[in-house]
Structure formats: structure tokens, C-alpha cells
Enzyme design. Structure first.
Site, PDB file in Angstrom:
ATOM      1  N   GLU A 156     -18.930  -8.337   5.392  1.00  9.78           N
ATOM      2  CA  GLU A 156     -18.223  -7.785   6.547  1.00  9.78           C
ATOM      3  C   GLU A 156     -18.688  -8.451   7.832  1.00  9.78           C
ATOM      4  OE1 GLU A 156     -17.856  -3.550   6.745  1.00  9.78           O
ATOM      5  OE2 GLU A 156     -17.624  -3.426   4.581  1.00  9.78           O
TER       6      GLU A 156
ATOM      7  N   CYS B 231     -21.181  -2.190  -0.839  1.00  9.11           N
ATOM      8  CA  CYS B 231     -21.326  -2.870  -2.133  1.00  9.11           C
ATOM      9  C   CYS B 231     -22.680  -2.709  -2.808  1.00  9.11           C
ATOM     10  CB  CYS B 231     -21.076  -4.364  -1.955  1.00  9.11           C
ATOM     11  SG  CYS B 231     -19.371  -4.704  -1.542  1.00  9.11           S
TER      12      CYS B 231
ATOM     13  N   LYS C 260     -24.662  -2.166   9.608  1.00  4.79           N
ATOM     14  CA  LYS C 260     -25.203  -3.388  10.213  1.00  4.79           C
ATOM     15  C   LYS C 260     -24.441  -3.644  11.511  1.00  4.79           C
ATOM     16  CE  LYS C 260     -22.263  -6.772   7.816  1.00  4.79           C
ATOM     17  NZ  LYS C 260     -22.175  -7.956   6.986  1.00  4.79           N
TER      18      LYS C 260
ATOM     19  N   LYS D 240      -0.659   3.228   7.360  1.00  5.88           N
ATOM     20  CA  LYS D 240      -1.397   1.973   7.394  1.00  5.88           C
ATOM     21  C   LYS D 240      -0.440   0.781   7.505  1.00  5.88           C
ATOM     22  CE  LYS D 240      -5.535   1.435   4.734  1.00  5.88           C
ATOM     23  NZ  LYS D 240      -6.084   1.251   3.397  1.00  5.88           N
TER      24      LYS D 240
ATOM     25  N   ASP E  71       0.874  -1.178   0.000  1.00  6.50           N
ATOM     26  CA  ASP E  71       0.000   0.000   0.000  1.00  6.50           C
ATOM     27  C   ASP E  71       0.908   1.224   0.000  1.00  6.50           C
ATOM     28  OD1 ASP E  71      -3.231   0.233   1.091  1.00  6.50           O
ATOM     29  OD2 ASP E  71      -2.022   2.042   0.874  1.00  6.50           O
TER      30      ASP E  71
HETATM   31  C1  UDX Z   1     -22.555  -7.796   0.903  1.00  2.00           C
HETATM   32  C2  UDX Z   1     -22.704  -9.200   0.298  1.00  2.00           C
HETATM   33  O1  UDX Z   1     -23.416 -10.031   1.210  1.00  2.00           O
HETATM   34  C3  UDX Z   1     -21.341  -9.770  -0.036  1.00  2.00           C
HETATM   35  O2  UDX Z   1     -21.482 -11.035  -0.663  1.00  2.00           O
HETATM   36  C4  UDX Z   1     -20.623  -8.808  -0.969  1.00  2.00           C
HETATM   37  O3  UDX Z   1     -19.333  -9.270  -1.290  1.00  2.00           O
HETATM   38  C5  UDX Z   1     -20.523  -7.439  -0.327  1.00  2.00           C
HETATM   39  O4  UDX Z   1     -21.833  -6.967   0.009  1.00  2.00           O
HETATM   40  P1  UDX Z   1     -21.963  -6.781   3.287  1.00  2.00           P
HETATM   41  O5  UDX Z   1     -22.005  -5.432   2.636  1.00  2.00           O
HETATM   42  O6  UDX Z   1     -20.884  -7.069   4.249  1.00  2.00           O
HETATM   43  O7  UDX Z   1     -21.899  -7.923   2.152  1.00  2.00           O
HETATM   44  O8  UDX Z   1     -23.341  -6.921   4.061  1.00  2.00           O
HETATM   45  P2  UDX Z   1     -24.541  -7.962   4.196  1.00  2.00           P
HETATM   46  O9  UDX Z   1     -24.359  -8.756   5.413  1.00  2.00           O
HETATM   47  O10 UDX Z   1     -24.806  -8.674   2.931  1.00  2.00           O
HETATM   48  O11 UDX Z   1     -25.724  -6.930   4.479  1.00  2.00           O
HETATM   49  C6  UDX Z   1     -26.013  -5.844   3.591  1.00  2.00           C
HETATM   50  C7  UDX Z   1     -27.139  -5.033   4.145  1.00  2.00           C
HETATM   51  O12 UDX Z   1     -28.372  -5.744   4.029  1.00  2.00           O
HETATM   52  C8  UDX Z   1     -27.002  -4.679   5.633  1.00  2.00           C
HETATM   53  O13 UDX Z   1     -27.413  -3.341   5.842  1.00  2.00           O
HETATM   54  C9  UDX Z   1     -27.927  -5.668   6.289  1.00  2.00           C
HETATM   55  O14 UDX Z   1     -28.354  -5.261   7.559  1.00  2.00           O
HETATM   56  C10 UDX Z   1     -29.066  -5.716   5.260  1.00  2.00           C
HETATM   57  N1  UDX Z   1     -29.926  -6.900   5.355  1.00  2.00           N
HETATM   58  C11 UDX Z   1     -29.388  -8.150   5.273  1.00  2.00           C
HETATM   59  C12 UDX Z   1     -31.304  -6.742   5.505  1.00  2.00           C
HETATM   60  O15 UDX Z   1     -31.797  -5.615   5.537  1.00  2.00           O
HETATM   61  N2  UDX Z   1     -32.094  -7.852   5.601  1.00  2.00           N
HETATM   62  C13 UDX Z   1     -31.583  -9.115   5.547  1.00  2.00           C
HETATM   63  O16 UDX Z   1     -32.363 -10.085   5.656  1.00  2.00           O
HETATM   64  C14 UDX Z   1     -30.198  -9.269   5.369  1.00  2.00           C
END
Ligand code: UDX
Length: 480
Positions: free
Chosen positions: A176, A287, A348, A49, A44
């Protein structure tokens, strides 16, 4: 090809890997590749970092990437299989694979900003051009990049006259909070290349990852690999939007529909996923929003109708603010000059990541409705939230006070807004009863209070995503 792959599995070769970019994707990937015995150098250009990661100190590592198990993993392999560097030219010799894990933020129009990516790529191309050892090297896109970026990558390397170089797309799917265990035991590894020799090099990298029966190893074209990432994330967000846009609304508009039972009944069908069926005040994170906006942008450029994706994006965005509007429309609550407790600031639970968190839009809406102050609390994200809600961006953010517990947030507030699914918010009823008198309004964006009926019996007002407003017996105008 399968035969060749099996042979590679037996070989268990150690590869020399550079992971360029030590954000969340790069650092996790570097640590886990090192755990599997490869010689990995995480590169990096941010010296602070790299110093923090090399220190092995948990506090300094989580300051940059707060992922459970990551600091332990780094300590286990640092100095044996994992090294850090800020000097590409010192580490380039003998490299087999370079993973590009660089930030690719969105532009306003949904397209992807490749500024960081292109800058790093130029440096890498120059270093590769000057190497003495001309062994085959594969440069791999790991962070999410638009379909066609592998070709762009190849053309930059070619125009810099880099010899014996291949390119690949190998998207990352980690969520995450669970990234380290998921990286050790991935459900799939997608590799997109144009040349067999490059497939074989990546088979050597991943031979140790695929011992779990559940890991699917899929080889395809670079464009397909790139598209798989967009389609997967867009599908997941669309599924969440389906539940928020249809399931939740049934529970909110039609008497006697119980959203939790609806979810159980529908997801009893093994074709329909439980993940994503939990209704919420919108999905956030680095994402989903970015990837769906980018896919819309990419599809429009080839004249594809994107109505379905636009709807899914829009449902999600509306979901982030609509509880505030429901409180006004369904409960007659006046936010003007009120103090609101907001619990859960990150997108989350178990993270301090504020990217695209629902709390941002909700807090902006509350401030727009004239609240006098917000008492905010998140077990991990208070510091990150202070940076996000910087008053230089919006002077109204000065009205946010950060406190150290849910209890302290509720104390002295006129209403409560639960914006994320942190476990400690489940069963807050006792705290609410201790700290706020009925008809105190509870806005629950995550259905975190299973015994809400007891609160309603005692006169509290409960308004949750997926349910009609429930006003307790002593609730008056709802304007307390
Ligand atoms: C996501 C994808 O799951 C992962 O495969 C990709 O590589 C990156 O994006 P992440 O951003 O870490 O991962 O979060 P994730 O756990 O998927 O949750 C995304 C959002 O959806 C959160 O705000 C979570 O609270 C919300 N969520 C999830 C809901 O609102 N309802 C659900 O039932 C599940």
C-alpha cells in the site's frame, strides 16, 4: 513455451478483461491493465462504489481506495480502456480473462473466510454458463486464497457446466502507498496454470508489463503460485519479527548497543535486506497477520510443525503493546487517569488503512491501564479510526478524542505514544518542547525522534523500541 511467449510479446494483443471486486487490489489492477491498453471492466455489486469510481472525482475514489496516483490513473483511462459495471450478465460476452479480487478475511481459527469469494464465484459461473461466445476464458485468483483454491475454482465452474474455461493463480504482491507504480513496474509476475492455452492467454495480458528488466515472469503450477504468496509474506513478517525480537531486544537490554548502527552494520551485507530491519511496535496491514495465520492453519492440517511461524506471529503481536508495559516496568509510569497523546493510527504512513494497525492493540492496552483520555491524531486516518474505535464495540473507546495535528494531540497530555512512521512525526522535538514540560514521557514505537538526546538533556523521558529508557536529569519518579 518461451518462444511462444516471445511471439506473444510481439503480438501486443488487446484482451477483454473483467476485474471482479474493486477493493484495493482489484481497482489498482484494473486501472493499470487499462493503462496498458486492454479493455477492462471493473465489476462490483456495490453500486455506490461503482458510482464513485465512475465519477472520476478524487475525493469519492479515495473514500474507498486511498492509493497515491490511482484517481489520476482512473481518470486517464476511464471511458477509453476502463469501464465500470454492476451487472455481470451485461459484460460477460467476449471476455478473455476474469480476475477475482475479492475480500478473503480471516476466520477466528486462522482459516480463510471464502464467503464473499464463493458468492461472487457462483454469480460468475452462472453468467459464464449463459454466454453465447464460447471463446476460451480464464478465471484467475488474484487475491490471496489458500493453497488448493484454484482447484476449488475449477470444480465450481465445472459443476456449473461452464464450457471452455481455464483457471489460474496469479497472486498480487503490491504494498500500500506504492501500489500504482509497483503495478506498472512489477518485480515479478507469478502465473500458475494447468493448461498451456491458459498460460498463453495470461502471457497476452502481461506482455506489456514485462518490458522492465527487473520484472521476473514465472510460470508454475497453481498450487505453487498460491504458496509463493504465503511464503513471501510470511518470510517478510518473520524478518521484521527477527529484528523486533532479537535486534531491538539487544538495544533495550545491553548498555551501549546502538540499534541504528547495528542495523547499518548488519544490512551492509548485500544478502541481508534493509527493508524490514527498521524496528517497530509491530507490523500491521491487511496481509501479514492474516497470511501467517492462514499458513499456520494450512500447515497444521498436513501435520507440519509450525513453531517457527507461531513465534514470528507472537513476537509481532507482543510488539504492539510492549511499549506500554515497558513504560510501567522500566520507568514506573502510572497510566491510571492520565491523558495520552497517540500519533499515527493507520498501520503505516501514507495510508488511512486501519487493518491490523498496531495502534489498535496499543490503544486498547492504554485504556485497559485506566487512562482518562486519549488524544489521537493521524494525518490521513482519523475518520477511518473513528469507525475502527466504535464505542459500540468497546465503551472505553468513548475516551478517544480525535484532533487535527500532532501539536493539538500533545497539548494537555501526560505522555506521548508514537505508533506509526508518518514523516511529519520525524523531528517533533520542538513541538514537544513547546507543548509539554519535562519529565514528559515519550514512547516512540518507530524511532521517529533522531535528536532525542537533546530532549533527554532537557529533562524529558524517552523510551523507544530498540533502546533503553533514557530519563532526563530533572526526571523524578516518572509519574508526571
Ligand atoms: C505487504 C507486503 O509488503 C506486500 O508485498 C504484500 O502484497 C502485502 O503486504 P503492506 O501491507 O502494504 O504490504 O505493507 P508493508 O509496507 O510491507 O508494511 C507492513 C508493516 O510492516 C507496516 O506496519 C510497516 O510499518 C511494518 N514495517 C515495515 C516495519 O515494522 N519495519 C520495516 O522495516 C518495514
Amino acid at each position: 513455451q518461451l518462444m511462444a511467449y516471445r511471439l506473444q510479446l510481439k503480438e501486443r494483443v488487446i484482451m477483454k478483461i473483467i476485474v471482479a471486486g474493486t477493493g484495493y487490489v482489484g481497482l489498482v489492477h484494473a486501472a493499470v491493465c487499462a493503462e496498458f491498453g486492454h479493455e477492462v471492466i471493473a465489476y462490483d455489486n456495490d453500486e455506490k462504489k461503482i458510482e464513485a469510481f465512475s465519477s472520476g472525482e478524487t475525493d469519492r475514489i479515495v473514500h474507498y481506495v486511498n492509493e497515491p496516483g490511482l484517481a489520476d490513473s482512473i481518470r486517464k483511462v476511464y471511458g477509453k480502456h476502463l469501464f465500470f459495471s454492476t451487472k455481470l450478465k451485461d459484460i460477460i460476452e467476449g471476455t478473455d480473462v476474469i480476475f477475482l479480487c475479492l475480500p478473503t478475511p480471516p476466520n477466528m481459527d486462522g482459516s480463510t473466510n471464502l464467503t464473499y469469494y464463493d458468492a461472487a464465484l457462483e454469480d460468475i459461473a452462472k453468467s459464464l454458463k449463459n454466454r453465447k461466445d464460447l471463446r476460451r476464458v480464464v478465471v484467475v485468483n488474484k487475491s490471496t486464497v489458500p493453497i488448493g483454491t484454484a482447484i476449488h475454482l475449477k470444480s465450481v465452474l465445472d459443476s456449473n457446466k461452464v464450457e471452455n474455461v481455464g483457471v489460474a493463480s496469479n497472486p498480487e504482491f503490491l504494498a500500500e502507498g506504492t501500489a500504482v507504480p509497483e503495478a506498472r513496474k512489477p518485480d515479478r509476475i507469478i502465473v500458475g496454470c494447468n493448461e498451456d492455452q491458459d498460460f498463453i492467454i495470461l502471457q497476452r495480458v502481461y506482455s506489456k508489463f514485462v518490458h522492465h528488466v527487473q520484472t521476473k515472469y514465472i510460470e508454475t503450477s497453481p498450487e505453487t503460485a498460491e504458496a509463493i504468496k504465503y511464503v513471501a509474506n510470511t518470510m517478510l513478517l518473520t524478518y521484521i519479527s527477527f529484528w523486533n525480537g532479537i535486534g531491538a531486544k539487544l538495544g533495550e537490554k545491553i548498555p551501549n548497543i546502538r540499534i541504528d548502527d547495528l542495523r547499518l552494520g548488519v544490512t551492509a551485507d548485500k544478502r541481508i535486506s534493509t527493508w524490514g530491519s527498521f524496528v517497530s511496535n509491530g507490523a500491521g496491514g491487511s496481509c501479514f497477520g492474516k497470511d501467517i495465520a492462514s499458513l499456520i492453519y494450512q500447515l497444521r492440517r498436513v501435520n507440519v510443525d509450525t513453531k517457527m511461524l507461531e513465534a514470528s506471529f507472537e513476537v509481532n503481536e507482543n510488539q504492539k503493546v510492549y511499549l506500554v508495559d515497558r513504560a510501567i516496568n522500566e520507568n514506573g509510569f502510572q497510566f491510571n487517569n492520565k491523558t495520552i497523546a497517540v500519533l499515527g493510527l493507520a498501520f503505516k504512513k501514507n495510508t488511512n488503512d486501519m487493518r491490523d494497525a498496531s495502534s489498535i492493540k496499543a490503544i486498547e492496552r492504554l485504556l485497559g491501564k485506566g487512562v482518562s483520555s486519549i488524544r489521537a491524531y493521524d494525518p490521513l486516518a482519523n475518520d477511518a479510526a473513528k469507525l475502527e474505535f466504535n464505542p459500540s464495540r468497546n465503551v472505553l473507546f468513548e475516551k478517544i478524542q480525535y484532533v487535527d495535528s500532532a501539536r493539538a494531540a500533545i497539548e494537555g497530555s501526560d505522555a506521548l505514544f508514537i505508533s506509526s512512521d508518518c514523516e511529519e512525526f520525524r523531528g517533533l522535538s520542538r513541538t514537544i518542547e513547546d507543548m509539554a514540560a519535562p519529565p514528559y514521557l515519550i514512547l516512540d514505537g518507530r524511532r521517529m525522534i533522531p535528536d532525542f538526546e537533546i530532549l533527554v538533556e532537557k529533562g524529558y523521558t524517552y523510551l523507544a523500541v530498540g533502546s533503553m529508557v533514557m530519563e532526563g536529569a530533572v526526571a523524578g519518579t516518572g509519574s508526571s
